[in-house]
Scaffold this motif. Structure first.
Motif, short mmCIF file in Angstrom:
data_model
loop_
_atom_site.label_atom_id
_atom_site.label_comp_id
_atom_site.label_asym_id
_atom_site.label_seq_id
_atom_site.Cartn_x
_atom_site.Cartn_y
_atom_site.Cartn_z
N UNK A 6 -17.51 49.21 9.67
CA UNK A 6 -18.06 49.54 8.37
C UNK A 6 -19.40 48.85 8.16
N UNK A 7 -19.51 47.61 8.59
CA UNK A 7 -20.76 46.87 8.46
C UNK A 7 -21.85 47.51 9.31
N UNK A 8 -21.50 47.93 10.51
CA UNK A 8 -22.47 48.59 11.39
C UNK A 8 -22.92 49.92 10.79
N UNK A 9 -21.98 50.68 10.26
CA UNK A 9 -22.32 51.96 9.62
C UNK A 9 -23.26 51.72 8.44
N UNK A 10 -22.96 50.73 7.62
CA UNK A 10 -23.82 50.41 6.47
C UNK A 10 -25.21 49.99 6.93
N UNK A 11 -25.28 49.24 8.02
CA UNK A 11 -26.57 48.79 8.55
C UNK A 11 -27.38 50.00 9.03
N UNK A 12 -26.73 50.93 9.73
CA UNK A 12 -27.42 52.11 10.24
C UNK A 12 -27.89 53.02 9.10
N UNK A 13 -27.07 53.16 8.09
CA UNK A 13 -27.48 53.97 6.94
C UNK A 13 -28.64 53.32 6.22
N UNK A 14 -28.62 52.02 6.05
CA UNK A 14 -29.74 51.31 5.42
C UNK A 14 -31.01 51.50 6.24
N UNK A 15 -30.89 51.44 7.55
CA UNK A 15 -32.03 51.66 8.44
C UNK A 15 -32.58 53.07 8.27
N UNK A 16 -31.69 54.04 8.16
CA UNK A 16 -32.10 55.42 7.96
C UNK A 16 -32.82 55.57 6.62
N UNK A 17 -32.29 54.97 5.57
CA UNK A 17 -32.96 55.02 4.26
C UNK A 17 -34.37 54.44 4.34
N UNK A 18 -34.52 53.33 5.06
CA UNK A 18 -35.86 52.72 5.19
C UNK A 18 -36.81 53.67 5.93
N UNK A 62 -34.43 64.08 12.67
CA UNK A 62 -35.23 63.36 13.67
C UNK A 62 -34.98 61.86 13.61
N UNK A 63 -34.90 61.34 12.41
CA UNK A 63 -34.66 59.90 12.26
C UNK A 63 -33.27 59.52 12.77
N UNK A 64 -32.28 60.36 12.50
CA UNK A 64 -30.93 60.11 13.00
C UNK A 64 -30.95 60.14 14.53
N UNK A 65 -31.66 61.11 15.10
CA UNK A 65 -31.75 61.20 16.56
C UNK A 65 -32.39 59.94 17.15
N UNK A 66 -33.42 59.42 16.50
CA UNK A 66 -34.07 58.19 16.97
C UNK A 66 -33.09 57.03 16.97
N UNK A 67 -32.32 56.92 15.90
CA UNK A 67 -31.35 55.83 15.78
C UNK A 67 -30.29 55.97 16.87
N UNK A 68 -29.80 57.18 17.07
CA UNK A 68 -28.78 57.42 18.11
C UNK A 68 -29.33 57.12 19.49
N UNK A 69 -30.56 57.50 19.75
CA UNK A 69 -31.18 57.24 21.04
C UNK A 69 -31.32 55.73 21.26
N UNK A 70 -31.72 55.02 20.23
CA UNK A 70 -31.86 53.56 20.35
C UNK A 70 -30.51 52.92 20.63
N UNK A 71 -29.46 53.42 19.97
CA UNK A 71 -28.12 52.87 20.22
C UNK A 71 -27.67 53.14 21.64
N UNK A 72 -27.95 54.35 22.12
CA UNK A 72 -27.56 54.75 23.48
C UNK A 72 -28.31 53.91 24.52
N UNK A 73 -29.60 53.75 24.32
CA UNK A 73 -30.40 52.99 25.28
C UNK A 73 -30.11 51.50 25.21
N UNK A 74 -29.64 51.05 24.06
CA UNK A 74 -29.33 49.63 23.89
C UNK A 74 -28.05 49.21 24.59
N UNK A 75 -27.20 50.17 24.92
CA UNK A 75 -25.92 49.85 25.58
C UNK A 75 -26.10 49.55 27.04
#
Length: 75
Positions: A6-18, A62-75
């Motif tokens: 839940x904390x990770x989801x909230x962080x990602x949503x906050x990032x998307x809002x920014x 596009x912003x969601x895709x960027x976040x997903x790509x960053x998560x994928x590459x970060x693993x």
């Protein structure tokens, strides 16, 4: 584990809002999406025409895709 997710989801949503804060009604469109509103409901609630709504939706995607790509590459 659930609290961490839940904390990770909230962080990602906050990032998307920014990331979409520069779009005048972008955060409002995102809020409508998160509340489960349809595109039609969102357009009516925010007074958007179809073209404006589509453009904002594309930017959010596009912003969601960027976040997903960053998560994928970060693993």
């Amino acid at each position: 584990m659930i609290k961490e997710e839940e904390a990770e989801r909230a962080r990602l949503i906050a990032h998307l809002y920014r990331n979409i804060a520069d779009i005048p009604v972008g955060p409002d469109v995102l809020r409508c999406k998160l509340e489960g509103m349809t595109g039609r409901e969102t357009r009516e609630a925010l007074g958007l025409d179809g073209r404006s709504h589509a453009a904002i939706d594309k930017r959010i995607a596009r912003e969601v895709a960027k976040i997903c790509m960053a998560l994928t590459l970060g693993d």
